[in-house]
Design a protein around this motif. Structure first.
Motif: not given
Length: 194
Positions: A63-85
């Motif tokens: 299929i068409r590749n609509e996932r060529q790049l993965s874009i993230l946010s440091f702030a959201e990654l910090a929230e995820v880390a906190e949730s994971l402990g």
């Protein structure tokens, strides 16, 4: 309910590329982008094969590749880390290519949002990147004393896992480069309205 188109500004806080057979990335100073995405990256190409995210096709359908790049946010990654402990979740552990600063709730940018970068690149957001156990296993590999992180990541990162995008206009991205996000006019579809 209808919302007008809006513009937001931000900067590139990090760039990453996967070199090899896996999805894990490594920091780089710049990214050259073509119409196929990042040359040599795990997710490059005009097309891709389907997997668990597309249950309506047999696995492996091209299929068409609509996932060529993965874009993230440091702030959201910090929230995820906190949730994971855990102390942190790094972009490269989960295959991030581009970390953007300055956009609140980055993962909630709507599909069709265009990112116009100062040096000429344009990326088109396809949508949010649903968290998967593969990324969770990668995080778990960095915290062997924390059981169940692979599944916990899927829950903790829901709507905070970033976005996937494809290259609309090629060029080169550099760390610190500014960009403008242009969100399209939005409305919520209601089939009961006439």
């Amino acid at each position: 309910m209808r919302k007008s188109a809006i513009k937001l500004r931000g900067t590139i806080g990090g760039l990453y590329k996967a070199a090899g057979d896996g999805f894990v990335t490594a920091p780089v100073e710049g990214l050259a982008l073509g119409f196929d995405g990042i040359e040599g990256d795990f997710h490059s190409g005009a097309t891709r094969r389907t997997g668990g995210r597309e249950p309506w096709y047999p696995r492996g359908t091209q299929i068409r590749n609509e996932r060529q790049l993965s874009i993230l946010s440091f702030a959201e990654l910090a929230e995820v880390a906190e949730s994971l402990g855990v102390p942190s979740v790094l972009p490269e552990w989960i295959g991030g290519n581009l970390v953007l600063d300055g956009i609140p709730r980055l993962s909630q940018l709507p599909p069709r949002t265009l990112l116009f970068f100062e040096n000429g690149v344009t990326l088109k957001i396809d949508g949010d990147n649903g968290p998967c156990r593969l990324s969770g296993r990668s995080i778990a590999g960095h915290y062997p004393d924390h059981d169940g992180l692979d599944l916990a990541f899927v829950r903790a990162a829901k709507h905070k896992r970033g976005l996937v995008a494809w290259v609309e206009k090629p060029g080169t991205l550099t760390i610190g480069e500014g960009f403008e996000a242009r969100l399209p006019e939005q409305w919520i579809y209601d089939p009961s309205e006439g």
